[in-house]
Design a protein around this motif. Structure first.
Motif, short mmCIF file in Angstrom:
data_model
loop_
_atom_site.label_atom_id
_atom_site.label_comp_id
_atom_site.label_asym_id
_atom_site.label_seq_id
_atom_site.Cartn_x
_atom_site.Cartn_y
_atom_site.Cartn_z
N GLY A 170 85.25 -1.41 33.85
CA GLY A 170 83.84 -1.15 34.03
C GLY A 170 83.57 0.32 34.26
N GLY A 190 80.27 -0.55 37.32
CA GLY A 190 79.14 -1.27 36.77
C GLY A 190 77.85 -0.49 36.97
N ALA A 195 72.30 -4.34 37.24
CA ALA A 195 73.12 -5.52 37.51
C ALA A 195 72.33 -6.59 38.25
CB ALA A 195 74.35 -5.14 38.30
N TYR A 224 85.19 -6.28 40.82
CA TYR A 224 84.27 -6.25 39.68
C TYR A 224 84.81 -7.10 38.54
CZ TYR A 224 81.96 -4.37 35.50
OH TYR A 224 81.29 -4.25 34.31
N ASP A 225 86.08 -6.94 38.23
CA ASP A 225 86.68 -7.72 37.14
C ASP A 225 86.63 -9.22 37.44
OD1 ASP A 225 87.27 -5.38 35.81
OD2 ASP A 225 89.37 -5.30 36.47
N THR A 228 83.02 -10.45 37.22
CA THR A 228 82.60 -10.51 35.82
C THR A 228 83.16 -11.75 35.14
OG1 THR A 228 82.46 -8.09 35.69
CG2 THR A 228 82.63 -9.30 33.62
N SER A 231 81.56 -14.96 36.67
CA SER A 231 80.15 -15.01 36.32
C SER A 231 79.98 -15.53 34.89
CB SER A 231 79.51 -13.62 36.44
OG SER A 231 78.14 -13.66 36.13
N GLY A 260 74.77 -9.09 34.44
CA GLY A 260 75.94 -8.33 34.80
C GLY A 260 76.13 -8.19 36.29
N THR A 261 77.20 -7.50 36.66
CA THR A 261 77.55 -7.32 38.06
C THR A 261 77.90 -5.87 38.31
OG1 THR A 261 78.97 -8.17 39.84
CG2 THR A 261 80.00 -7.82 37.70
#
Length: 464
Positions: A170, A190, A195, A224-225, A228, A231, A260-261
């Motif tokens: 990201g 991100g 987001a 984050y990964d 994502t 989600s 998104g995040t």
């Protein structure tokens, strides 16, 4: 805890309350144009506050701005006692493109740290400060065979390394950079401006920009990964309509139409070391700064408010609990990991959605549940949901994720805790496994493994 000693449940302020409060204090002075204003010299900037500070910035020429950008008094105003985020956002929006460019080029250390300025602008300004600092330090040591690395150089190198982005990762943006003293920094993975789900990670004791900013940012990137990934699975397998645990508003979102995040690795306050480990003073300062971070997010996003999750580790949980009980900050969910406790005695005191306070205590973590700084948020009667992370609380492990061990293992890839925190961060706390609700009507018993744990194919493979 108020000065009278009476505990009260804080009101949850909405964006409009910030506007009214700011207007009442005279900080929303915004003009339609920034042309033809009076000259602003560095001394005026050094003593100005609130709207006067912003007006002085907007009228200063490049030379005055450059001098102000290295003036400790000006930096202290911008970074320690700034104008409200909503007033900054309105001020920035009223400036001409030429004035904005002048401010970014000539006063990047000021612009890059003002909550309410767009995040892409702050990233650009802070990278300018970072590059200039590294260049200056390199020039200062040029010609020496082995010039010593200064404390500032080490700090800036950590931040530079934290911004390194591998292919497929990201995007990373530098939204805070304060090189004074032990330093402060924050890197967003991100896009905070768009987001749907935003998580702010708050570190605990012994974390410093010079020592851990790179690793801390990589940890936020791991979250984050994971967010994502889960989600995307939630979208395709279950939809966003499934209710979060204890939340009557569907997925816990707030009408945001973007997707998104984003995760913010926020090392925005000084954490304790051995010289001040017994003090709560740093937590109080950190709580004030954390409140400003959320104000800045609200000011930039406006009605398009994201779902906000605060993830706080160790002493950072003490800081976050203070902030969320102050009446000046709200979050959709709070996850505390390895908490030494705080003065907050009940989840009802927190400006967090009902049923959205989660507590993780790992096996062999000497800090978790200690109650060192006050009430343990995982204790019976607090009203939190306790995650099943301790290795001795279940007879059989699923084998999909390992349970964390010790105080610093919670957000490592492959752990059940990282996966659970990711689920909570996207509003799917209902899917964390074997959760136990403690207090406020719950019997504290573990719930069965959900039918859908949002697993990826790689989650079914053995992990190191």
């Amino acid at each position: 805890m108020h000065s009278s000693g009476v505990v009260e449940a804080p009101a949850v302020p909405g964006p409009e309350s910030h506007v009214l409060d700011a207007a009442a204090h005279g900080v929303l002075h915004v003009t339609g144009t920034d042309a033809d204003r009076g000259h602003a010299d560095p001394d005026r900037l050094a003593v100005a506050q609130g709207a006067a500070f912003l007006d002085a910035l907007g009228t200063a020429g490049p030379g005055d701005l450059a001098r102000a950008d290295s003036d400790e008094r000006v930096l202290a105003t911008a970074q320690d006692r700034p104008p409200t985020a909503i007033s900054v956002a309105r001020w920035w929006g009223a400036l001409s493109a030429a004035t904005r460019e002048r401010l970014i080029a000539s006063a990047p250390a000021v612009v890059g740290n003002l909550d309410g300025v767009p995040y892409d602008v702050r990233d650009r300004a802070n990278r300018t400060t970072l590059d200039a600092g590294l260049t200056d330090d390199a020039t200062a040591t040029a010609g020496a065979e082995s010039g010593p690395t200064t404390a500032r150089t080490a700090m800036l190198e950590q931040v530079r390394d934290a911004l390194h982005q591998e292919p497929g990762e990201g995007p990373r943006r530098l939204v805070v950079l304060d090189t004074r003293g032990t330093g402060r920094a924050a890197v967003a993975i991100g896009d905070l401006a768009s987001a749907r789900d935003v998580s702010v990670v708050v570190p605990g004791m012994f974390f410093t920009v010079t020592g851990q900013m790179h690793d801390f940012t990589d940890t936020a990137s791991d979250l984050y990964d994971e967010q994502t990934a889960v989600s995307a699975l939630a979208e395709t397998r279950t939809g966003r309509g499934a209710p979060a645990s204890g939340d009557g508003d569907g997925d816990g979102s707030t009408g945001v139409t973007t997707g998104g995040t984003a995760v913010l690795a926020w090392m925005g306050y000084r954490t304790p070391d051995m010289s001040n480990i017994l003090s709560l003073g740093l937590a109080r300062t950190g709580a004030d700064r954390l409140e400003r971070v959320v104000d800045g997010l609200d000011a930039v996003r406006g009605a398009d408010r994201p779902r906000l999750n605060v993830v706080a580790h160790s002493y950072g949980s003490t800081t976050a609990l203070m902030a969320l009980s102050s009446g000046h900050m709200r979050a959709d969910s709070l996850t505390v990991l390895g908490s030494p406790g705080s003065e907050v005695q009940s989840a009802a005191e927190l400006a967090v959605r009902t049923g959205q306070v989660y507590v993780g205590d790992a096996h062999s973590d000497p800090i978790a549940g200690s109650g060192y700084f006050g009430t343990d948020p995982g204790s019976a009667g607090f009203g939190s949901t306790v995650l099943d992370l301790s290795a001795d609380t279940a007879g059989v492990d699923t084998g999909l994720f390992r349970r964390p061990v010790g105080h610093n293992d919670y957000l490592k890839p492959g752990t059940a805790s990282l996966h659970d925190v990711a689920l909570i961060g996207i509003g799917r706390g209902d899917l964390v496994r074997h959760q136990a609700r403690r207090g406020q009507g719950g019997d504290g018993t573990a719930q069965p493994l959900p039918d859908m744990y949002l697993l990826r194919p790689q989650d079914l493979q053995p992990r190191d």
